[in-house]
Scaffold this active site. Structure first.
Site, PDB file in Angstrom:
ATOM      1  CB  CYS A  11      -0.935  -0.005   1.201  1.00 18.04           C
ATOM      2  SG  CYS A  11      -0.103  -0.036   2.791  1.00 18.04           S
ATOM      3  CG  MET A  12       2.419   2.819   2.956  1.00 19.56           C
ATOM      4  SD  MET A  12       1.433   4.257   2.528  1.00 19.56           S
ATOM      5  CE  MET A  12       2.650   5.552   2.684  1.00 19.56           C
TER       6      MET A  12
END
EC number: 2.3.2.26
Length: 964
Positions: free
Chosen positions: A777-778
């Protein structure tokens, strides 16, 4: 006299008088204007032939007179007289007596009826054929467009071949007169006319008359262009493409003109064309739609291997000619300002024929180049840059972004002329502008989703379907809820939403859900039988369209490989025979067999019907009205092949595709997608392998936790990444970003930027024994401070090969247990409720050697245990196969034998090695498996099955580890 006799109430009783009148006319007609006639030359407007041929449907009234008129010498006299008047701009049309029967339309219909007879004569000259074509062209251009009949419309595959003329109220011809004209320009007429015109430019002649060739080519092109604008295209195109040498003749002519850098001027053939109109205009405007129509039914072997109808070398030259002509016409030296829409009104065709032919030229050349680009994407035969114009510069790109400019028109009409990267930049700019206008980047979003991890698909569908189109464009923030009903900590600044999109797209497009199917090469397309599994399947497709569009709108790449024939639906295009191999190779082979069949096809007893078979339910469907009584013959086999391909590739998935498209267009307008072909569209969705540049990734990487660009661990890391194969580099990228492909314009555009963070701890034994982890997600890699390059490579390879999910955890555990050479066959079952609460089981089977990555699917919901089992040595291969079939039948699998796709070099005999089967389930123990299988009706089989197992292991799966 004739008109009065015909329209008299006593006409039916005047047969004798009419016959007497016909005898008089038969005596008069051959006399006028011929030896020994001594009549003075009269005004052509009062020409007897012009007058009498304007009588509606005269040959029905005077059939014997038609025989006289059809005499070659007599017809040549009258038709030549009309042709001469046309060339001198003399009005040859008498005053009209009825709106339904315009004089010019009656003159055309009656003349064409006799011309058919004239053209069939062996002594018919080139001059005669030119006169006939000239007269027909002149009158066709005055006619209103003739619509297709219902039957012909059903035979047509798409709207693409329909003339792009809007329905404008105006003159309407009498149906009988309209039918006379369309019937006259039939296959026989077209064959005879082209044969006579091209007799002087035969393909086998070494010497030719250049002027005669140009005249013949120009005459044929002018006539066919007028016919395309007026008459229904279905029959005309099929005849010209498959029964004449038009494509070969026109191509040889254009090729020679291009090589000699000399194009004959043809403006005198169409009076409205300016004197400086390019010589390629008329031949190309006819060649392109006919060759495009031909390619619709050309198969892959013909195109790539047998190189018919044109060689690949010729096609490469054709692409250059088309590209140069299109760029010249649209940008360098346009005849007029381009029309911003594709359709041109009937009013335009009368008032501004120059604009009509320019617009038509732009459309047909663009469509053909686009089709050739599709062939090149399917199997490359020329460089993709060959389709791009040479003069596209920054000024052009800046103009292309602005609506209403000529460059913007070219971007919409012929996007392939502009480099792909330039179009991606325009697309990215459009997305960024749209996101900015809706505040899509804000943390404090007005749309917040509360998603239960074990009900992600259900919750996403319910909450996203409730959003308006404006809300969909705005930012969405997600809060996950765990299995205990507790909200997970964290503020969604975009990373959680990205994680949500990756998980929901993976779940929603999983074939086990029943909305999509896979082709043999694992490409996704809508399941034609989706309605048998889900009552609200069309609403789900609308949701999936919105979901994919949202991912693209937010710049999130997703690993979803769509079939090309489905992506064409996002562009509202039709698919043809050459798209069929990816969907149904067996049906494709059968159709090719029919296409090349040398005998009498009617002996095969085929009819215009097709058999549908979805989940065991067989239905028969007519391809045409009355198709069950319409036998396939040598004359209509091409139509049959076309209709079967259309049914499988277009008709069966039309509802699913339509609802998917509606959802998709809520966020991504059609004009944005029209900038890209299907191959490029897949790259927009999933990224490009070509953009996986390790140096570019390194230059756009951030560091945290004590790491920096010059750290010794970071230096080792990039050395390892450089040494990885392309496949392993793709694995790594998927491990850290969730997608195996890089951003289209490079890692500079990766959001958020890739970051390497030092994992907690020092370079101690405890910390370096840990594996690298990631947060997709990052786009974050958590890398322990390994002490050597070898250890870093080993750990990194181990981590990226294990991937995510319980199946890969099982592989890891098996490897640790020394079972690295085992073959794993995975059967995944997913229960779906059908109408009346009947259960259907769908299956997926995967097979792989450990250490070789093959696509695996993540589990649906919590999986507590996984059962591994191997068969006893005493069980024969035949018995194993029987047991597998039995198990498949036991749980009511659909078409069970299709479930077992044995990998390369894998056979039944291999099943004796190691732990050979993994059954995904929520079973707690072997006894629970037995209880499930031992349905009262199948106790005996269950005993045999379990009794054949040698060893059983239960692997306990947990979110963070797998223990054996």
């Amino acid at each position: 006299m004739v008109t009065t006799a015909k329209e008299s109430p006593r006409g039916k009783t005047m047969t004798g008088n009419i016959l007497s009148l016909e005898r008089v006319l038969i005596l008069i007609v051959p006399h006028i204007g011929r030896e020994p006639c001594c009549c003075t030359v009269v005004d052509p407007r009062w020409s007897f032939s012009s007058m009498i041929l304007t009588i509606p449907l005269i040959w029905k009234l005077f059939p014997n007179l038609k025989v006289v008129f059809a005499n070659p010498s007599l017809s040549q006299h009258y038709i030549h007289q009309m042709a001469s008047c046309i060339q001198k701009d003399t009005c040859v049309l008498p005053m009209e007596t009825s709106p339904e029967f315009p004089g010019y339309a009656c003159l055309l219909g009656n003349t064409l009826d006799t011309a058919n007879v004239v053209l069939s004569q062996p002594e018919c000259s080139l001059d005669m054929a030119i006169d006939i074509a000239l007269v027909a062209t002149f009158f066709l251009e005055t006619l209103p467009p003739v619509k297709s009949s219902e039957g012909e419309s059903r035979q047509g595959s798409s709207d693409e071949d329909d003339m792009l003329i809007d329905d404008v109220p105006g003159l309407v011809l009498n149906k009988a007169l309209e039918q006379q004209i369309t019937n006259a320009i039939d296959s026989r007429f077209l064959l005879q006319l082209t044969n006579v015109l091209f007799r002087q430019v035969s393909l086998g002649m070494q010497s030719y008359d250049e002027d005669k060739e140009a005249l013949a080519i120009g005459t044929a092109s002018s006539f066919l262009y007028a016919a395309f604008n007026t008459l229904p295209l279905e029959r005309i195109m099929t005849i010209l493409a498959y029964r004449t040498e038009l494509v070969a003749v026109l191509w040889n002519y254009m090729k020679r003109c291009h090589e000699n850098q000399k194009w004959s001027s043809m403006p005198k053939l169409l009076a409205y064309l300016p004197g400086d109109a390019p010589g390629w205009l008329l031949p190309l405007v006819v060649f392109c739609p006919v060759y495009k129509h031909m390619l619709m039914i050309v198969d892959n072997e013909e195109f790539y291997e047998r190189e018919k109808p044109l060689s690949l070398q010729d096609i490469r030259l054709l692409i250059i000619i088309l590209k140069q002509a299109l760029w010249q016409l649209l940008w360098v030296n346009p005849l007029t300002q381009p029309n911003t829409g594709k359709s041109v009104s009937n009013d335009l065709s009368k008032k501004n024929p120059i604009e009509l032919i320019q617009n038509r030229m732009g459309i047909v050349v663009s469509e053909l180049l686009s089709q050739l680009q599709d062939w090149n994407n399917r199997k490359q035969f020329t460089s993709s840059s060959d389709f791009q114009a040479d003069s596209v510069n920054e000024y052009f790109i800046s103009q292309a972004i602005m609506e209403g400019t000529r460059a913007n028109y070219i971007l919409m009409q012929a996007p392939f002329l502009i480099p792909f990267t330039s179009r991606v930049k325009i697309f990215t700019t459009q997305l960024a502008t749209a996101r900015q206008s809706h505040g899509s980047q804000g943390i404090f979003a007005r749309n917040r989703f509360r998603i239960r991890r074990d009900h992600i698909l259900e919750d996403a569908y319910n909450q996203m379907s409730a959003l308006s189109e404006d809300d969909l464009r705005s930012s969405i923030r997600v809060t996950f809820v765990n299995e205990l009903g507790v909200e997970e900590a964290g503020i969604d600044g975009g990373g959680i939403f990205k994680d949500f999109m990756e998980k929901i797209t993976r779940a929603a497009f999983d074939v086990q859900y029943g909305l999509f199917k896979e082709t043999a090469d694992h490409m996704l397309y809508p399941n034609p039988g989706s309605g048998m599994i889900h009552e609200q399947h069309l609403q789900f497709f609308h949701f999936l369209g919105s979901l994919l569009a949202k991912a693209m709108f937010e710049g999130i790449l997703v690993d979803i490989p769509f079939a090309t024939f489905f992506l064409s639906k996002l562009k509202q295009k039709y698919n043809y025979l050459n798209d069929l191999p990816s969907l149904d190779p067996e049906l494709y082979r059968h159709l090719i067999f029919l296409k090349r069949y040398k005998g009498d096809i009617s002996d095969l007893e085929l009819y215009f019907v097709i058999l549908n078979n979805e989940y065991g339910e067989r239905t028969e469907e007519e391809l045409l009205p009355g198709g069950q009584d319409m036998r396939v013959t040598n004359e209509n086999v091409i139509t049959f092949i076309h209709l079967v391909s259309n049914h499988r590739l277009n008709f069966q998935i039309r509802q699913q595709s339509s609802h998917f498209l509606r959802g998709f267009q809520q966020l991504i307008p059609k004009e944005w997608i029209d900038m890209f072909n299907e191959h490029e569209l897949q790259v927009l969705i999933s990224g490009s392998v070509d953009s996986l540049d390790i140096d570019d990734l390194r230059n756009n990487t951030n560091y945290a936790g004590g790491y920096h660009a010059g750290h010794y661990v970071i230096d080792m890391f990039w050395e390892v990444m450089k040494s990885f194969s392309t496949e392993n580099q793709k694995k790594f990228l998927k491990f850290v970003t969730g997608c195996s492909r890089g951003p289209l314009l490079g890692f500079k555009y990766l959001e958020p930027a890739f970051c390497i963070q030092r994992a907690a701890g020092s370079a101690s034994n405890e910390s370096v024994d840990r594996l690298p982890t990631s947060a997709t997600c990052m786009n974050l890699l958590k890398l322990p401070p390994y002490q050597s390059k070898e250890l870093l490579e080993t750990k990194l390879m181990y981590a990226i090969s294990a991937e995510a999910g319980y199946l890969d955890g099982c592989k890891t555990a098996l490897s640790a247990a020394g079972q690295s050479n085992s073959i794993i066959t995975v059967l995944q079952f997913n229960l779906h409720r059908k109408e009346k609460k009947k259960k259907k089981i769908q299956y997926r089977v995967y097979q792989e050697h450990l250490g070789i990555r093959i696509k695996m699917e993540e589990a649906k919901g919590p999986v507590k245990h996984v059962l591994l089992a191997s068969f006893k040595d005493g069980v024969s291969p035949e018995k194993i196969e029987e047991l597998i079939k039995g198990y498949a039948n036991l749980v009511n699998l659909i078409e069970p034998m299709k479930a077992f796709h044995w990998g390369k070099d894998v056979s039944i005999e291999n099943l004796h090695q190691g732990y050979t089967h993994i059954f995904e389930s929520t079973f707690e123990s072997k006894e629970a498996v037995a209880e499930y299988i031992a349905h009262p009706a199948h106790v005996e089989f269950a005993t045999i099955f379990l009794g054949s197992l040698d060893k059983v292991l239960v692997i306990d799966y947990k979110p963070t580890s797998v223990s054996l």
